[in-house]
Motif scaffolding. Structure first.
Motif, PDB file in Angstrom:
ATOM      1  N   SER A  24       5.818   8.464  -3.387  1.00 10.90           N
ATOM      2  CA  SER A  24       4.794   7.483  -3.023  1.00 10.90           C
ATOM      3  C   SER A  24       5.403   6.092  -2.997  1.00 10.90           C
ATOM      4  O   SER A  24       6.371   5.803  -3.698  1.00 10.90           O
ATOM      5  CB  SER A  24       3.626   7.529  -4.016  1.00 10.90           C
ATOM      6  OG  SER A  24       4.078   7.218  -5.302  1.00 10.90           O
ATOM      7  N   HIS A  43       3.631  10.949   0.264  1.00 16.89           N
ATOM      8  CA  HIS A  43       4.133  11.911   1.243  1.00 16.89           C
ATOM      9  C   HIS A  43       4.846  13.024   0.482  1.00 16.89           C
ATOM     10  O   HIS A  43       5.325  12.823  -0.626  1.00 16.89           O
ATOM     11  CB  HIS A  43       5.131  11.242   2.200  1.00 16.89           C
ATOM     12  CG  HIS A  43       4.533  10.149   3.013  1.00 16.89           C
ATOM     13  ND1 HIS A  43       3.780  10.369   4.137  1.00 16.89           N
ATOM     14  CD2 HIS A  43       4.559   8.796   2.850  1.00 16.89           C
ATOM     15  CE1 HIS A  43       3.389   9.225   4.628  1.00 16.89           C
ATOM     16  NE2 HIS A  43       3.838   8.242   3.858  1.00 16.89           N
ATOM     17  N   THR A  72      -2.069  -0.839  -1.905  1.00 17.65           N
ATOM     18  CA  THR A  72      -2.152   0.324  -1.032  1.00 17.65           C
ATOM     19  C   THR A  72      -1.028   1.283  -1.414  1.00 17.65           C
ATOM     20  O   THR A  72       0.146   0.906  -1.395  1.00 17.65           O
ATOM     21  CB  THR A  72      -1.989  -0.094   0.451  1.00 17.65           C
ATOM     22  OG1 THR A  72      -2.921  -1.116   0.742  1.00 17.65           O
ATOM     23  CG2 THR A  72      -2.193   1.080   1.370  1.00 17.65           C
ATOM     24  N   THR A  73      -1.394   2.503  -1.785  1.00 16.71           N
ATOM     25  CA  THR A  73      -0.413   3.511  -2.168  1.00 16.71           C
ATOM     26  C   THR A  73      -0.425   4.624  -1.129  1.00 16.71           C
ATOM     27  O   THR A  73      -1.478   5.178  -0.815  1.00 16.71           O
ATOM     28  CB  THR A  73      -0.719   4.090  -3.561  1.00 16.71           C
ATOM     29  OG1 THR A  73      -0.751   3.019  -4.503  1.00 16.71           O
ATOM     30  CG2 THR A  73       0.324   5.092  -3.979  1.00 16.71           C
ATOM     31  N   GLU A  74       0.777   4.918  -0.622  1.00 21.32           N
ATOM     32  CA  GLU A  74       0.922   5.958   0.388  1.00 21.32           C
ATOM     33  C   GLU A  74       1.778   7.067  -0.193  1.00 21.32           C
ATOM     34  O   GLU A  74       2.881   6.814  -0.667  1.00 21.32           O
ATOM     35  CB  GLU A  74       1.620   5.342   1.608  1.00 21.32           C
ATOM     36  CG  GLU A  74       1.276   5.993   2.911  1.00 21.32           C
ATOM     37  CD  GLU A  74       1.909   5.223   4.073  1.00 21.32           C
ATOM     38  OE1 GLU A  74       2.710   5.860   4.775  1.00 21.32           O
ATOM     39  OE2 GLU A  74       1.634   4.036   4.236  1.00 21.32           O
TER      40      GLU A  74
END
Length: 142
Positions: free
Chosen positions: A12, A36, A32-34
């Motif tokens: 992340s 994958h 904002t945390t993304e």
């Protein structure tokens, strides 16, 4: 190893943005945390290459440790090192009751200077191969 274990379930990235400052000088932020998967084709080559590097790094460290230990043991086994040089004879220096760089015991336990041939006593003057510096001295500025 710990970042690898943490990242195996997914990687992340967080991004912090300042949103606004109100009349009381309070600032609001948006994080904002993304996330994958560890390998994700949609993230491209650099992302997946980082994942491969995270997997290979501990293996490379283990290989390096193995090679270092093996080389150390092989050098010790072959007896290479300072122990072949009488100047570094720690056992004789300890037996004569002097420091490592002091005289070692010669014939009959008498102290003998380093580099002396047994029975001839300490060497006088510098060795024949030694040449004093004869050039001009120069001081280097800092």
């Amino acid at each position: 190893v710990l970042p690898l274990i943490y990242a195996l379930s997914g990687r992340s990235a967080s991004e912090v943005e300042s949103v606004k400052v109100d009349e009381n000088n309070r600032e609001s932020f948006t994080v904002t945390t993304e996330s994958h998967p560890f390998f994700d084709a949609s993230q491209g080559l650099p992302y997946n290459a980082e994942s491969v590097a995270m997997l290979l790094s501990p293996l490379a460290m283990l290989l390096g440790a193995y090679l270092a230990i093996t080389a150390h043991n092989e050098i010790q086994r072959l007896g290479m090192g300072f122990s072949d040089d009488p100047q570094w004879d720690y056992t004789a220096a300890a037996g004569a009751g002097v420091g490592v760089r002091g005289p070692i015991a010669g014939a009959g336990g008498a102290p003998q200077a380093y580099g002396a041939v047994q029975g001839q006593g300490p060497p006088r003057g510098p060795p024949a191969t030694f040449q004093r510096f004869t050039g001009t001295a120069h001081k280097l500025d800092a």
